[in-house]
Write an enzyme that holds these catalytic residues in place. Sequence first.
Site, PDB file in Angstrom:
ATOM      1  CG  ASN A 143      46.593  35.100  33.010  1.00 45.78           C
ATOM      2  OD1 ASN A 143      46.742  34.291  32.100  1.00 45.78           O
ATOM      3  ND2 ASN A 143      46.346  34.737  34.273  1.00 45.78           N
ATOM      4  NE  ARG A 171      29.570  45.107  44.055  1.00 44.07           N
ATOM      5  CZ  ARG A 171      30.784  44.582  44.254  1.00 44.07           C
ATOM      6  NH1 ARG A 171      31.700  44.657  43.319  1.00 44.07           N
ATOM      7  NH2 ARG A 171      31.069  43.967  45.370  1.00 44.07           N
ATOM      8  CG  MET A 213      40.893  39.243  42.027  1.00 45.44           C
ATOM      9  SD  MET A 213      40.392  37.843  40.969  1.00 45.44           S
ATOM     10  CE  MET A 213      40.300  36.539  42.176  1.00 45.44           C
ATOM     11  NE  ARG A 214      35.275  46.413  43.115  1.00 46.30           N
ATOM     12  CZ  ARG A 214      34.640  46.666  44.258  1.00 46.30           C
ATOM     13  NH1 ARG A 214      35.042  46.126  45.375  1.00 46.30           N
ATOM     14  NH2 ARG A 214      33.585  47.448  44.277  1.00 46.30           N
ATOM     15  CG  LEU A 228      33.171  43.722  36.003  1.00 46.46           C
ATOM     16  CD1 LEU A 228      33.721  43.055  34.756  1.00 46.46           C
ATOM     17  CD2 LEU A 228      33.601  45.190  36.057  1.00 46.46           C
ATOM     18  CG  ASN A 278      37.224  36.314  33.648  1.00 35.98           C
ATOM     19  OD1 ASN A 278      38.185  36.956  34.118  1.00 35.98           O
ATOM     20  ND2 ASN A 278      36.604  35.367  34.335  1.00 35.98           N
ATOM     21  CG  HIS A 331      37.238  30.845  36.365  1.00 37.13           C
ATOM     22  ND1 HIS A 331      37.147  31.628  37.494  1.00 37.13           N
ATOM     23  CD2 HIS A 331      36.905  29.583  36.753  1.00 37.13           C
ATOM     24  CE1 HIS A 331      36.765  30.875  38.511  1.00 37.13           C
ATOM     25  NE2 HIS A 331      36.611  29.636  38.086  1.00 37.13           N
ATOM     26  CB  SER A 391      37.552  28.344  30.984  1.00 34.24           C
ATOM     27  OG  SER A 391      37.402  27.025  31.463  1.00 34.24           O
ATOM     28  CB  VAL A 415      30.058  34.940  39.371  1.00 36.08           C
ATOM     29  CG1 VAL A 415      31.523  34.633  39.627  1.00 36.08           C
ATOM     30  CG2 VAL A 415      29.672  36.229  40.075  1.00 36.08           C
ATOM     31  CG  ASP A 416      33.946  32.885  37.634  1.00 34.69           C
ATOM     32  OD1 ASP A 416      34.581  33.803  37.082  1.00 34.69           O
ATOM     33  OD2 ASP A 416      34.083  32.605  38.831  1.00 34.69           O
ATOM     34  CD  GLU A 431      45.191  30.933  34.883  1.00 31.30           C
ATOM     35  OE1 GLU A 431      45.056  32.166  34.863  1.00 31.30           O
ATOM     36  OE2 GLU A 431      45.128  30.270  35.939  1.00 31.30           O
TER      37      GLU A 431
HETATM   38  C1  GAR Z   1      44.755  33.829  37.543  1.00 27.07           C
HETATM   39  O1  GAR Z   1      44.960  32.493  37.933  1.00 27.07           O
HETATM   40  C2  GAR Z   1      43.356  34.026  37.007  1.00 27.07           C
HETATM   41  O2  GAR Z   1      42.886  32.918  36.270  1.00 27.07           O
HETATM   42  C3  GAR Z   1      42.564  34.197  38.282  1.00 27.07           C
HETATM   43  O3  GAR Z   1      43.385  34.994  39.079  1.00 27.07           O
HETATM   44  C4  GAR Z   1      44.751  34.756  38.763  1.00 27.07           C
HETATM   45  C5  GAR Z   1      45.384  36.092  38.445  1.00 27.07           C
HETATM   46  O4  GAR Z   1      46.760  35.956  38.232  1.00 27.07           O
HETATM   47  N1  GAR Z   1      41.292  34.804  38.016  1.00 27.07           N
HETATM   48  C6  GAR Z   1      40.196  34.525  38.695  1.00 27.07           C
HETATM   49  O5  GAR Z   1      40.154  33.753  39.634  1.00 27.07           O
HETATM   50  C7  GAR Z   1      38.952  35.269  38.221  1.00 27.07           C
HETATM   51  N2  GAR Z   1      37.770  34.598  38.638  1.00 27.07           N
HETATM   52  P1  GAR Z   1      47.564  37.040  37.422  1.00 27.07           P
HETATM   53  O6  GAR Z   1      47.286  38.404  38.086  1.00 27.07           O
HETATM   54  O7  GAR Z   1      48.993  36.631  37.612  1.00 27.07           O
HETATM   55  O8  GAR Z   1      47.122  36.999  35.999  1.00 27.07           O
END
Ligand code: GAR
Length: 216
Positions: free
Chosen positions: A16, A67, A92-93, A95, A109, A111, A138, A146-147, A176
């Site tokens: 992304n 944190r 993936m942390r 916040l 973000n 998701h 989204s 979260v989310d 995405e």
């Molecule tokens: C993506 O699918 C993103 O939507 C998800 O992690 C992947 C990262 O891929 N994010 C989450 O799950 C956050 N809650 P990428 O490093 O190739 O962008």
Amino acid sequence: MANKQVGILISGRGSNMSALIAAASAADFPADIRLVVSNRPHAGGLAKAAEAGIATAVVDHKDYPSREAFDKAVTAKLEEAGVEFVCLAGFMRLLTPWFVERWRDRLINIHPSLLPSFKGLDTHERALEAGVKVHGCSVHFVRSDVDSGPIIAQAAVAVLDEDDADSLATRVLEQEHVIYPLALRLVASGRVRVIDERVEIGGAGDAPPALVVPAV
Ligand code: GAR
């Protein structure tokens, strides 16, 4: 209007992030990617960002006692680089509320689900298990839960009988890469307003914030 200065936070491969960098290289894109920050020193996305000529930094969460200390170090890096908006791209942390408030309505973000369904991890597995017929992704402003937070753009894909989590993830990820640049374009161009915790998109434009991808 001057371009908005954007920082991207990653933890992994950064596809992304790459989509945002590619979009921002267009002359008419209203944002510049100033800095990519990873909390993991070996995140694959760091090399991709460097290849694209973007400044990178590592703020390893293991080096911080809490944190909040970590979130403050990330904020310091972003501010030093002149960042005004932050995009989480596979970061993936969790916040802290401090960070979320510090960047309120300037923190977005992506998701991999049609929020508010399937918050959290393993969204594709859970979508298949639930038997939903549409799934997707989204982009939203970040709030402390979260989310959650006002939704800026979504894309829906059909779930096919033969799908497994990988095939579904692949089709969602393609979308995405479409909606994240679209959402950043809307936000950076000043067309997005948050009213009563819902997003309103003003002005004329070519960019619909909802996409439905037909079954193939
Ligand atoms: C993506 O699918 C993103 O939507 C998800 O992690 C992947 C990262 O891929 N994010 C989450 O799950 C956050 N809650 P990428 O490093 O190739 O962008």
